[in-house]
Design a protein around this motif. Sequence first.
Motif, PDB file in Angstrom:
ATOM      1  N   LEU A   1       2.244  19.457 -17.198  1.00  0.00           N
ATOM      2  CA  LEU A   1       1.250  20.511 -17.421  1.00  0.00           C
ATOM      3  C   LEU A   1       1.877  21.901 -17.302  1.00  0.00           C
ATOM      4  CD1 LEU A   1      -1.759  18.965 -15.492  1.00  0.00           C
ATOM      5  CD2 LEU A   1      -1.714  19.485 -17.926  1.00  0.00           C
ATOM      6  N   ALA A   2       2.712  22.098 -16.278  1.00  0.00           N
ATOM      7  CA  ALA A   2       3.347  23.405 -16.092  1.00  0.00           C
ATOM      8  C   ALA A   2       4.273  23.730 -17.252  1.00  0.00           C
ATOM      9  CB  ALA A   2       4.113  23.427 -14.772  1.00  0.00           C
ATOM     10  N   ALA A   3       5.046  22.740 -17.694  1.00  0.00           N
ATOM     11  CA  ALA A   3       5.958  22.960 -18.820  1.00  0.00           C
ATOM     12  C   ALA A   3       5.180  23.221 -20.106  1.00  0.00           C
ATOM     13  CB  ALA A   3       6.879  21.762 -18.988  1.00  0.00           C
ATOM     14  N   ALA A   4       4.083  22.499 -20.297  1.00  0.00           N
ATOM     15  CA  ALA A   4       3.262  22.695 -21.493  1.00  0.00           C
ATOM     16  C   ALA A   4       2.631  24.084 -21.494  1.00  0.00           C
ATOM     17  CB  ALA A   4       2.181  21.624 -21.574  1.00  0.00           C
TER      18      ALA A   4
ATOM     19  N   LEU B   1       5.363  10.665 -22.196  1.00  0.00           N
ATOM     20  CA  LEU B   1       4.261  11.612 -22.050  1.00  0.00           C
ATOM     21  C   LEU B   1       2.911  10.939 -22.249  1.00  0.00           C
ATOM     22  CD1 LEU B   1       5.588  14.737 -24.021  1.00  0.00           C
ATOM     23  CD2 LEU B   1       5.509  14.440 -21.552  1.00  0.00           C
ATOM     24  N   TYR B   2       2.897   9.923 -23.096  1.00  0.00           N
ATOM     25  CA  TYR B   2       1.635   9.268 -23.417  1.00  0.00           C
ATOM     26  C   TYR B   2       1.118   8.404 -22.272  1.00  0.00           C
ATOM     27  CZ  TYR B   2       2.414  11.009 -28.104  1.00  0.00           C
ATOM     28  OH  TYR B   2       2.613  11.836 -29.184  1.00  0.00           O
ATOM     29  N   TYR B   3       1.947   8.192 -21.257  1.00  0.00           N
ATOM     30  CA  TYR B   3       1.462   7.514 -20.050  1.00  0.00           C
ATOM     31  C   TYR B   3       0.476   8.435 -19.323  1.00  0.00           C
ATOM     32  CZ  TYR B   3       1.450   5.685 -15.285  1.00  0.00           C
ATOM     33  OH  TYR B   3       1.069   5.212 -14.057  1.00  0.00           O
ATOM     34  N   HIS B   4       0.705   9.736 -19.433  1.00  0.00           N
ATOM     35  CA  HIS B   4      -0.106  10.720 -18.719  1.00  0.00           C
ATOM     36  C   HIS B   4      -1.183  11.346 -19.588  1.00  0.00           C
ATOM     37  CE1 HIS B   4       2.755  10.602 -15.349  1.00  0.00           C
ATOM     38  NE2 HIS B   4       3.709  10.595 -16.261  1.00  0.00           N
TER      39      HIS B   4
ATOM     40  N   ALA C   1       0.827  -1.202   0.000  1.00  0.00           N
ATOM     41  CA  ALA C   1       0.000   0.000   0.000  1.00  0.00           C
ATOM     42  C   ALA C   1       0.860   1.251   0.000  1.00  0.00           C
ATOM     43  CB  ALA C   1      -0.926   0.008   1.216  1.00  0.00           C
ATOM     44  N   THR C   2       1.947   1.221   0.786  1.00  0.00           N
ATOM     45  CA  THR C   2       2.857   2.368   0.832  1.00  0.00           C
ATOM     46  C   THR C   2       3.505   2.590  -0.526  1.00  0.00           C
ATOM     47  OG1 THR C   2       3.331   2.002   3.175  1.00  0.00           O
ATOM     48  CG2 THR C   2       4.921   3.312   1.922  1.00  0.00           C
ATOM     49  N   GLY C   3       3.915   1.468  -1.149  1.00  0.00           N
ATOM     50  CA  GLY C   3       4.514   1.579  -2.477  1.00  0.00           C
ATOM     51  C   GLY C   3       3.550   2.140  -3.496  1.00  0.00           C
ATOM     52  N   SER C   4       2.290   1.741  -3.378  1.00  0.00           N
ATOM     53  CA  SER C   4       1.270   2.228  -4.305  1.00  0.00           C
ATOM     54  C   SER C   4       1.035   3.724  -4.132  1.00  0.00           C
ATOM     55  CB  SER C   4      -0.039   1.468  -4.078  1.00  0.00           C
ATOM     56  OG  SER C   4      -1.059   1.939  -4.924  1.00  0.00           O
ATOM     57  N   VAL C   5       1.015   4.171  -2.874  1.00  0.00           N
ATOM     58  CA  VAL C   5       0.827   5.598  -2.598  1.00  0.00           C
ATOM     59  C   VAL C   5       1.981   6.400  -3.171  1.00  0.00           C
ATOM     60  CG1 VAL C   5       0.795   7.325  -0.759  1.00  0.00           C
ATOM     61  CG2 VAL C   5      -0.606   5.270  -0.549  1.00  0.00           C
ATOM     62  N   ARG C   6       3.197   5.899  -2.971  1.00  0.00           N
ATOM     63  CA  ARG C   6       4.372   6.600  -3.491  1.00  0.00           C
ATOM     64  C   ARG C   6       4.349   6.655  -5.020  1.00  0.00           C
ATOM     65  NH1 ARG C   6       8.896   3.721   0.411  1.00  0.00           N
ATOM     66  NH2 ARG C   6       8.540   5.028   2.267  1.00  0.00           N
TER      67      ARG C   6
ATOM     68  N   GLU D   1       1.562  11.751 -10.073  1.00  0.00           N
ATOM     69  CA  GLU D   1       0.889  13.043  -9.993  1.00  0.00           C
ATOM     70  C   GLU D   1       1.881  14.190 -10.122  1.00  0.00           C
ATOM     71  OE1 GLU D   1      -1.206  12.902  -6.316  1.00  0.00           O
ATOM     72  OE2 GLU D   1      -2.706  11.452  -7.041  1.00  0.00           O
ATOM     73  N   ALA D   2       3.069  14.020  -9.515  1.00  0.00           N
ATOM     74  CA  ALA D   2       4.101  15.057  -9.624  1.00  0.00           C
ATOM     75  C   ALA D   2       4.585  15.186 -11.061  1.00  0.00           C
ATOM     76  CB  ALA D   2       5.267  14.736  -8.697  1.00  0.00           C
ATOM     77  N   ALA D   3       4.750  14.049 -11.742  1.00  0.00           N
ATOM     78  CA  ALA D   3       5.181  14.078 -13.141  1.00  0.00           C
ATOM     79  C   ALA D   3       4.120  14.739 -14.017  1.00  0.00           C
ATOM     80  CB  ALA D   3       5.470  12.665 -13.631  1.00  0.00           C
TER      81      ALA D   3
END
Length: 206
Positions: free
Chosen positions: A25-28, A56-59, A7-12, A18-20
């Motif tokens: 988004l900010a760079a775009a 990028l296509y992962y996001h 569960a901890t690994g999943s949260v991380r 989310e950070a990526a």
Amino acid sequence: MSRSEAATGSVRQRAKAEAARAAILAAAASMMRRVGYAEMSLRDLAAEVNMKAGSLYYHFASKDELATEVMRIGVEAIEAAVREGLAGKADRSPAERLSVAVRIHLETLLEKSDFVSSHIRCYPFVPEAVREQLRDVRRSYDQLWVDLVRDFLGPNATSENVRYLRFALVGALNGSVEWFNPNRDSVSDYARIIERLLTAQPITAR
């Protein structure tokens, strides 16, 4: 691996994703503001956030999906800023409330948000499918300006006059993204000039 470790690994992993996504988004937003939608290269964008282009296509499934999200954030950000600035000012005159909206719109557009600036700069040039996705969120912000302008013009204002003034006013504010130079121009001075034009006050030197 225990259940708690998993569960901890999943949260991380989610936090990292989310950070990526936020970095992309900010760079775009910054790139769309600088070079526009058509000239934004996903390869260059990936390099800016230290990713491979394919990552990028992962996001985001496509450039259009990424642009839609950037521009949606922009509209929501500027509407939230203006509404927050107007909160608690219901007792102010319609002219004062309109002036508050003008100043906050300009500050957010020109000084605080690449997301807002990229929306204004790129909206006319994105595909129709992207504009369609943005229609509802833009309509919400447009309605805020309709209400402000109608109150400013008074109870006898026609819908045509409200529409004309809204287009003229918001068009003048948004057009500044093309010519405003922070090394030369002042947001507060430009807002002051708009305010004086709206209230028929003489325009004088500070």
